[in-house]
Write a protein that holds these residues in place. Structure first.
Motif, PDB file in Angstrom:
ATOM      1  N   ARG A  95       0.848  -1.191   0.000  1.00 39.35           N
ATOM      2  CA  ARG A  95       0.000   0.000   0.000  1.00 39.35           C
ATOM      3  C   ARG A  95       0.879   1.235   0.000  1.00 39.35           C
ATOM      4  N   ALA A  96       0.468   2.255  -0.712  1.00 39.61           N
ATOM      5  CA  ALA A  96       1.205   3.517  -0.710  1.00 39.61           C
ATOM      6  C   ALA A  96       1.309   4.035   0.715  1.00 39.61           C
ATOM      7  N   ARG A 136       4.015  -2.431  -7.539  1.00 35.36           N
ATOM      8  CA  ARG A 136       4.297  -2.432  -6.099  1.00 35.36           C
ATOM      9  C   ARG A 136       5.762  -2.769  -5.777  1.00 35.36           C
TER      10      ARG A 136
END
Length: 149
Positions: A95-96, A136
């Motif tokens: 996740r960012a 990712r």
């Protein structure tokens, strides 16, 4: 003896079907993504250079520390992201804004890239390195040769 990318891929694929078990690193019995890389290390190099401490599912997130990345830098050789090769250990940020804490081993490159990883709810599988996975990736590493350990 030199560790080859073919050896890494061969050993990674031998782990396919191992159930996902948090903090384990035992082929056929259970492993998580770190346990998979630890097990491949033992298969191709020998004794692990360090044992990870007990860790929770959210380890390093509250502190915002890149513990997994730091450990990879201690024991693997960093390489450019664009230099994909079979046998590479790839590190993902799921996740960012979160820490990077998922690992896999690249098994195919080119038109149909793929990787082996231990995935919660699925066990050790070989997955396409599709765009959602590829975007990712934050780091790429090589296993050292046994002589360098």
């Amino acid at each position: 003896m030199s560790t080859t990318s073919e050896q890494i891929v061969h050993h990674a694929r031998q782990w396919i079907g191992t159930p996902y078990v948090h903090q384990m690193a035992t082929k056929s019995a259970g492993c998580d993504c770190l346990g998979l890389v630890r097990g491949i290390w033992r298969d191709v190099i020998g004794t692990e250079p360090e044992r990870p401490p007990a860790y929770t599912m959210d380890w390093s997130e509250p502190q915002g520390e890149e513990w997994l990345w730091q450990a990879a830098l201690r024991h693997l050789r960093a390489k450019p992201l664009e230099a994909a090769r079979q046998g590479d250990v790839i590190l993902f940020r799921m996740r960012a804004g979160s820490v990077a804490k998922h690992l896999g081993v690249q098994t195919e490159i080119g038109g149909a890239p793929a990787f082996v990883h231990a995935y919660s709810g699925h066990g050790v599988v070989e997955s396409p390195l599709s765009s959602p996975w590829a975007r990712r990736i934050v780091a790429r590493f090589e296993f050292p040769n046994e002589e360098a350990v």
